[in-house]
Design a protein around this motif. Sequence first.
Motif, PDB file in Angstrom:
ATOM      1  N   UNK A   1       6.615 -19.274 -12.183  1.00 36.56           N
ATOM      2  CA  UNK A   1       6.487 -20.724 -12.030  1.00 36.56           C
ATOM      3  C   UNK A   1       5.108 -21.078 -11.475  1.00 36.56           C
ATOM      4  N   UNK A   2       4.712 -22.309 -11.692  1.00 33.82           N
ATOM      5  CA  UNK A   2       3.461 -22.798 -11.104  1.00 33.82           C
ATOM      6  C   UNK A   2       3.846 -23.647  -9.886  1.00 33.82           C
ATOM      7  N   UNK A   3       3.489 -23.160  -8.695  1.00 35.13           N
ATOM      8  CA  UNK A   3       3.979 -23.792  -7.466  1.00 35.13           C
ATOM      9  C   UNK A   3       2.837 -24.526  -6.771  1.00 35.13           C
ATOM     10  N   UNK A   4       3.077 -25.791  -6.441  1.00 35.49           N
ATOM     11  CA  UNK A   4       2.130 -26.531  -5.604  1.00 35.49           C
ATOM     12  C   UNK A   4       2.502 -26.284  -4.145  1.00 35.49           C
ATOM     13  N   UNK A   5       1.545 -25.729  -3.387  1.00 33.89           N
ATOM     14  CA  UNK A   5       1.783 -25.472  -1.964  1.00 33.89           C
ATOM     15  C   UNK A   5       0.906 -26.439  -1.175  1.00 33.89           C
ATOM     16  N   UNK A   6       1.529 -27.432  -0.567  1.00 35.53           N
ATOM     17  CA  UNK A   6       0.763 -28.382   0.237  1.00 35.53           C
ATOM     18  C   UNK A   6       0.730 -27.869   1.679  1.00 35.53           C
ATOM     19  N   UNK A   7      -0.447 -27.946   2.308  1.00 33.95           N
ATOM     20  CA  UNK A   7      -0.605 -27.331   3.635  1.00 33.95           C
ATOM     21  C   UNK A   7      -0.678 -25.809   3.539  1.00 33.95           C
ATOM     22  N   UNK A   8      -1.086 -25.336   2.359  1.00 30.47           N
ATOM     23  CA  UNK A   8      -1.067 -23.893   2.079  1.00 30.47           C
ATOM     24  C   UNK A   8      -2.107 -23.092   2.833  1.00 30.47           C
ATOM     25  N   UNK A   9      -3.131 -23.747   3.383  1.00 30.21           N
ATOM     26  CA  UNK A   9      -4.174 -22.989   4.092  1.00 30.21           C
ATOM     27  C   UNK A   9      -3.758 -22.647   5.526  1.00 30.21           C
ATOM     28  N   UNK A  10      -2.613 -23.168   5.955  1.00 30.24           N
ATOM     29  CA  UNK A  10      -2.177 -22.944   7.337  1.00 30.24           C
ATOM     30  C   UNK A  10      -1.475 -21.607   7.523  1.00 30.24           C
ATOM     31  N   UNK A  11      -0.903 -21.463   8.705  1.00 26.06           N
ATOM     32  CA  UNK A  11      -0.304 -20.172   9.115  1.00 26.06           C
ATOM     33  C   UNK A  11       0.815 -19.730   8.155  1.00 26.06           C
ATOM     34  N   UNK A  12       1.838 -20.540   8.001  1.00 20.57           N
ATOM     35  CA  UNK A  12       2.970 -20.109   7.167  1.00 20.57           C
ATOM     36  C   UNK A  12       2.597 -20.216   5.684  1.00 20.57           C
ATOM     37  N   UNK A  13       1.782 -21.228   5.344  1.00 22.69           N
ATOM     38  CA  UNK A  13       1.367 -21.429   3.957  1.00 22.69           C
ATOM     39  C   UNK A  13       0.615 -20.237   3.384  1.00 22.69           C
ATOM     40  N   UNK A  14      -0.322 -19.681   4.150  1.00 18.56           N
ATOM     41  CA  UNK A  14      -1.104 -18.547   3.620  1.00 18.56           C
ATOM     42  C   UNK A  14      -0.180 -17.359   3.342  1.00 18.56           C
ATOM     43  N   UNK A  15       0.719 -17.077   4.288  1.00 17.66           N
ATOM     44  CA  UNK A  15       1.619 -15.933   4.083  1.00 17.66           C
ATOM     45  C   UNK A  15       2.558 -16.175   2.900  1.00 17.66           C
ATOM     46  N   UNK A  16       2.960 -17.426   2.719  1.00 16.03           N
ATOM     47  CA  UNK A  16       3.849 -17.743   1.598  1.00 16.03           C
ATOM     48  C   UNK A  16       3.092 -17.647   0.271  1.00 16.03           C
ATOM     49  N   UNK A  17       1.846 -18.108   0.247  1.00 19.41           N
ATOM     50  CA  UNK A  17       1.069 -18.005  -1.001  1.00 19.41           C
ATOM     51  C   UNK A  17       0.907 -16.533  -1.407  1.00 19.41           C
ATOM     52  N   UNK A  18       0.693 -15.646  -0.419  1.00 16.31           N
ATOM     53  CA  UNK A  18       0.587 -14.211  -0.732  1.00 16.31           C
ATOM     54  C   UNK A  18       1.870 -13.734  -1.416  1.00 16.31           C
ATOM     55  N   UNK A  19       3.010 -14.073  -0.823  1.00 16.16           N
ATOM     56  CA  UNK A  19       4.299 -13.604  -1.393  1.00 16.16           C
ATOM     57  C   UNK A  19       4.549 -14.222  -2.776  1.00 16.16           C
ATOM     58  N   UNK A  20       4.187 -15.495  -2.950  1.00 12.39           N
ATOM     59  CA  UNK A  20       4.385 -16.129  -4.262  1.00 12.39           C
ATOM     60  C   UNK A  20       3.548 -15.415  -5.319  1.00 12.39           C
ATOM     61  N   UNK A  21       2.276 -15.152  -4.984  1.00  8.20           N
ATOM     62  CA  UNK A  21       1.382 -14.496  -5.943  1.00  8.20           C
ATOM     63  C   UNK A  21       1.872 -13.076  -6.230  1.00  8.20           C
ATOM     64  N   UNK A  22       2.349 -12.391  -5.191  1.00  9.67           N
ATOM     65  CA  UNK A  22       2.866 -11.029  -5.392  1.00  9.67           C
ATOM     66  C   UNK A  22       4.125 -11.031  -6.260  1.00  9.67           C
ATOM     67  N   UNK A  23       4.813 -12.156  -6.289  1.00  9.43           N
ATOM     68  CA  UNK A  23       6.013 -12.280  -7.130  1.00  9.43           C
ATOM     69  C   UNK A  23       5.708 -12.945  -8.471  1.00  9.43           C
ATOM     70  N   UNK A  24       4.412 -12.914  -8.843  1.00  9.24           N
ATOM     71  CA  UNK A  24       3.970 -13.372 -10.173  1.00  9.24           C
ATOM     72  C   UNK A  24       4.110 -14.862 -10.425  1.00  9.24           C
ATOM     73  N   UNK A  25       4.184 -15.658  -9.342  1.00 12.22           N
ATOM     74  CA  UNK A  25       4.053 -17.100  -9.507  1.00 12.22           C
ATOM     75  C   UNK A  25       2.551 -17.427  -9.486  1.00 12.22           C
ATOM     76  N   UNK A  26       2.184 -18.586 -10.035  1.00 11.60           N
ATOM     77  CA  UNK A  26       0.822 -19.065  -9.849  1.00 11.60           C
ATOM     78  C   UNK A  26       0.860 -20.176  -8.800  1.00 11.60           C
ATOM     79  N   UNK A  27      -0.280 -20.369  -8.107  1.00  7.56           N
ATOM     80  CA  UNK A  27      -0.291 -21.253  -6.951  1.00  7.56           C
ATOM     81  C   UNK A  27      -1.441 -22.250  -7.027  1.00  7.56           C
ATOM     82  N   UNK A  28      -1.080 -23.521  -6.817  1.00  7.51           N
ATOM     83  CA  UNK A  28      -2.069 -24.573  -6.608  1.00  7.51           C
ATOM     84  C   UNK A  28      -1.900 -24.996  -5.153  1.00  7.51           C
ATOM     85  N   UNK A  29      -3.012 -25.049  -4.429  1.00  6.54           N
ATOM     86  CA  UNK A  29      -2.923 -25.377  -2.999  1.00  6.54           C
ATOM     87  C   UNK A  29      -3.643 -26.690  -2.719  1.00  6.54           C
ATOM     88  N   UNK A  30      -2.953 -27.597  -2.028  1.00  6.80           N
ATOM     89  CA  UNK A  30      -3.585 -28.827  -1.544  1.00  6.80           C
ATOM     90  C   UNK A  30      -3.555 -28.782  -0.028  1.00  6.80           C
TER      91      UNK A  30
END
Length: 337
Positions: A1-30
């Motif tokens: 899936x293509x996931x929009x992660x808002x607040x993705x540069x923060x503490x929980x957001x960065x760790x979540x973006x890593x897991x999403x990418x490792x699970x073959x999702x694509x990530x757009x961060x705002x």
Amino acid sequence: MNILVTGGAGYIGTHTMVKLLENNHTVVCVDDLSNSKYIAVERVEKITGKKVKFYQNDIRDREALRKVFSENKIDAVINFAGFKAVGESCAKPIEYYDNNIYGMLVLLEVMREFGVKNIVFSSSATVYGNPHKVPITEDFPLSTSNPYGSTKLFIEYILKDLYASDKSFNIAILRYFNPIGAHPSGLIGEDPNGIPNNLCPYITKVCVGKLPHVNVFGNDYPTHDGTGVRDYIHVEDLAEGHVLAVNKLADNPGLIIVNLGTGTGYSVLDMIKAFSKALGKEVPYKIGAHRPGDIPTCYADPTYAENLLGFKAKKSLEDMCKDALNWQLKNPDGYVE
Ligand code: NAD
Ligand code: UFG
């Protein structure tokens, strides 16, 4: 899936973006970078070897958000964007209501406009107030005692009302307990501004000699050693919970409300002891007065998360302390650009 992660540069957001990418999702961060730095997003790319499409925008900026949705086909949104400091929220309630609640409203309106109906929201165990017993299940009564907690509770009400009006939305309200720790690489972690308010970042600053001792906020609570008990969960486990939740939304579950915790409570003195072990020497501390508004004990019943999402926290207290310390030792001044 293509996931929009808002607040993705923060503490929980960065760790979540890593897991999403490792699970073959694509990530757009705002992220407006009001409480983070762009280098954190670059570190996510370094860990995963994958790109994050980044927009530096405030989620309250409707036109900017519309541009993000028109340039990207978004399947689901995870909203981390918001202010989170309890003490600051008492001094600046209007700013907190505006950023957290108005931000969420704009995001929901733009999602609806673009036909995006799947959203994960960062709520908090703070919505349980001072629980009448532990462990806490999702059906416990809700209350709020500060403006930050009110923003979380009011957004939960908004999401419930939205779902009642439009059943084509899929909404996961995740109530986090106390996220701590960092990615084992030491490349991403928690980077609070100034003197930390929360226990674990405070302890790690003491560990690296940036602060002289830990102030323990009271030792006369009705707990096993008199100090406050919380459910500390490794941020990597929490991130995993988001991947499971976002995957679940694809099955059209409607509105789901889930605790993300371990089910185990540790006291302040347990935490100081565990960090002392990870550090290899005693972490100095002094017993002081209660912090106003603190509750004695808070920990989750994680059964529903396991039954619904297959979520189970895997990392131990030792992992949490080791990884938090590793991050702090490698980045004594946090992210430096
Ligand atoms: P954080 O401050 O590290 O991350 C939040 C991010 O959102 C930051 O990068 C900040 O720059 C960004 N942001 C803030 N307002 C924004 C806006 N209007 N538009 C765009 N970006 C914006 O916080 P965190 O610890 O990663 O927490 C993430 C979410 O989880 C928050 O909503 C917080 O309330 C919630 N939460 C955190 C905890 C915790 O202990 N860390 C516990 C429960 C719930
Ligand atoms: N504590 C100390 N000394 C410190 C900081 C904290 O003794 O310097 C104690 C507190 O009294 C409490 C425990 O450590 O007993 C944990 O305190 P934190 O500030 O780390 O965490 P809280 O549980 O108070 O609050 C956190 C977030 C809230 C969120 C809540 C539930 O800050 O935003 O978890 O998710 F709502």
